[in-house]
Design a protein around this motif. Structure first.
Motif, PDB file in Angstrom:
ATOM      1  N   GLU A 242      26.490  41.875  39.352  1.00  8.28           N
ATOM      2  CA  GLU A 242      27.928  41.797  39.071  1.00  8.28           C
ATOM      3  C   GLU A 242      28.182  40.940  37.829  1.00  8.28           C
TER       4      GLU A 242
ATOM      5  N   GLN B 138      31.858  40.104  35.820  1.00  6.87           N
ATOM      6  CA  GLN B 138      33.277  40.411  35.689  1.00  6.87           C
ATOM      7  C   GLN B 138      33.750  40.520  34.237  1.00  6.87           C
TER       8      GLN B 138
ATOM      9  N   TYR C   4      29.166  51.893  35.950  1.00  6.29           N
ATOM     10  CA  TYR C   4      29.245  50.451  36.183  1.00  6.29           C
ATOM     11  C   TYR C   4      30.682  49.967  36.021  1.00  6.29           C
TER      12      TYR C   4
ATOM     13  N   ASN D   6      31.687  46.573  36.901  1.00  7.06           N
ATOM     14  CA  ASN D   6      31.645  45.111  37.050  1.00  7.06           C
ATOM     15  C   ASN D   6      31.196  44.635  38.424  1.00  7.06           C
ATOM     16  N   GLN D   7      30.816  45.538  39.307  1.00 10.48           N
ATOM     17  CA  GLN D   7      30.383  45.153  40.643  1.00 10.48           C
ATOM     18  C   GLN D   7      28.877  45.376  40.798  1.00 10.48           C
ATOM     19  N   THR D   8      28.277  44.687  41.764  1.00  9.14           N
ATOM     20  CA  THR D   8      26.849  44.842  42.057  1.00  9.14           C
ATOM     21  C   THR D   8      26.567  46.272  42.525  1.00  9.14           C
ATOM     22  N   ILE D   9      25.507  46.867  41.967  1.00 11.85           N
ATOM     23  CA  ILE D   9      25.130  48.233  42.322  1.00 11.85           C
ATOM     24  C   ILE D   9      23.640  48.274  42.652  1.00 11.85           C
TER      25      ILE D   9
END
Length: 292
Positions: free
Chosen positions: A206, A208, A252, A254-257
Motif C-alpha cells: 500500500e 497512499q 493498482y 493505492n491499496q495492498t494487492i
C-alpha cells in the motif's frame, strides 16, 4: 436461707456476664482477623497492579530504545503508564472501586501498547526487507553473468536502490512447485521430474501517495542451465528488450494487492532456479529456489 438464695443468684449473674464477655472477645478477635485478611488482600492486589504497570513500562522502554518512527507515540503512552504508577503508588485506599478503576486504565494502556508494538514490528520488518533488497543489488550484479546478454544491459537499473515516496514497492516473492493429477488435484512437490506447474506470488504494498495506475510486471524464471522457463517471450522497450516467462497486469489503486500467477512447463530440470520480477526494464524483485 435468704442469704444462700442471694448468693446463688449472684453466682448465676456472674456466670452469665463471664460467658457474654468471652463471646464478645471472640467476636472482636474474629472481626479483627477479617479486617487483617481484607487489608492483606487489598495490599496484594495493589502490589500486583504495580508489578503489571512496571512490566508495561519496561516493554515501552525497550521499544523506545530502538528509535523507530513510532518513538514519540510510544513515549506518550509510556508517560501515561508512569502517571498511573505514581497515582497508584501514593494511593492509600485499597477499596474495590479504586482497584477496578486502576485495572480498567491498565487494560486500556495494555491494549494500546499491543497495537503500537505490533505496528513497530511491522515497520521494522518492512525496513529490514528494503535494506535486504538494497544490499542484494550488488549480489545480483555479480550473478548477472549467468543469465544472458539481456540482463547485463540492465546493470544500471540493478544499481539503483529502492526509491521512497511515490515508489510502488513489491514484497514477499514466493515460488511453490506442484504436480497436477489427472483429476486436477494439485500436490506440492520439490522434485523436478514431478513438477507440472510453478505457483508464483508476490505482494504490492500500500502507498497512499503513489499514482493509481494499471501496472504490468514481467516475470522471468531462469533454470540452472540459464534457460528461460515456460513459453519464452520478448518485450521491447525502445532499444532494449526483455525475455520473460509470463506477464501479469494489475490495477493498482493505492491499496495492498496479492498477485498470484501459475507457470506451467513440459520440462523442469534439477538445480537452482532464479526468479525476477521486472517493471518494464527495471528489476524490482528477485529470489531463488531449488528443484531436486
Amino acid at each position: 436461707m435468704k442469704n444462700l438464695q442471694n448468693n446463688s443468684i449472684l453466682k448465676a449473674v456472674i456466670a452469665i456476664l463471664f460467658v457474654a464477655g468471652l463471646a464478645y472477645a471472640y467476636k472482636a478477635n474474629a472481626d479483627l482477623n477479617v479486617v487483617k485478611t481484607a487489608l492483606k488482600a487489598e495490599a496484594t492486589k495493589k502490589e500486583l497492579a504495580l508489578k503489571e504497570l512496571l512490566e508495561l513500562k519496561a516493554t515501552y522502554d525497550v521499544a523506545i530504545a530502538e528509535n523507530t518512527s513510532l518513538s514519540e507515540e510510544l513515549m506518550q503512552e509510556r508517560d501515561k503508564v508512569v502517571s498511573l504508577l505514581a497515582a497508584l503508588s501514593t494511593c492509600e485506599g485499597g477499596d474495590v472501586g479504586s482497584m477496578l478503576k486502576y485495572k480498567k486504565q491498565f487494560y486500556v494502556l495494555q491494549n494500546k501498547m499491543k497495537v503500537l508494538i505490533a505496528e513497530k514490528e511491522r515497520l521494522k520488518n518492512e525496513n529490514a526487507l528494503v535494506t535486504s533488497q538494497r544490499d542484494s543489488t550488488t549480489v545480483v550484479l555479480e550473478e548477472s553473468k549467468i543469465t544472458n546478454k539481456l540482463l547485463s544491459s540492465h546493470n544500471k537499473a540493478l544499481i539503483n536502490t529502492v526509491e521512497k515516496g511515490s515508489k510502488i514497492l513489491l514484497l514477499n516473492l514466493k515460488v511453490a512447485a506442484f504436480k497436477v493429477k489427472s483429476s486436477g488435484k494439485q500436490i506440492p512437490t520439490d522434485k523436478a521430474n514431478r513438477t507440472d506447474i510453478l505457483k508464483i506470488s508476490f505482494t504490492i504494498a500500500e502507498n497512499q501517495i503513489a499514482k493509481a495506475t494499471e501496472k504490468t510486471y514481467y516475470i522471468q524464471v531462469v533454470d540452472s542451465e540459464n534457460n528461460i522457463v515456460g513459453n519464452k517471450k520478448t518485450a521491447n522497450f525502445g532499444t532494449a528488450s526483455l525475455e520473460y516467462s509470463l506477464v501479469t497486469k494489475v490495477r493498482y489503486a493505492n491499496q495492498t494487492i496479492q498477485v498470484h500467477e501459475e507457470l506451467p512447463s513440459m520440462h523442469f530440470i534439477k538445480g537452482d532456479y532464479k526468479i525476477a520480477v521486472f517493471d518494464a526494464r527495471e528489476l524490482v524483485l528477485d529470489s531463488s529456489f531449488i528443484l531436486r
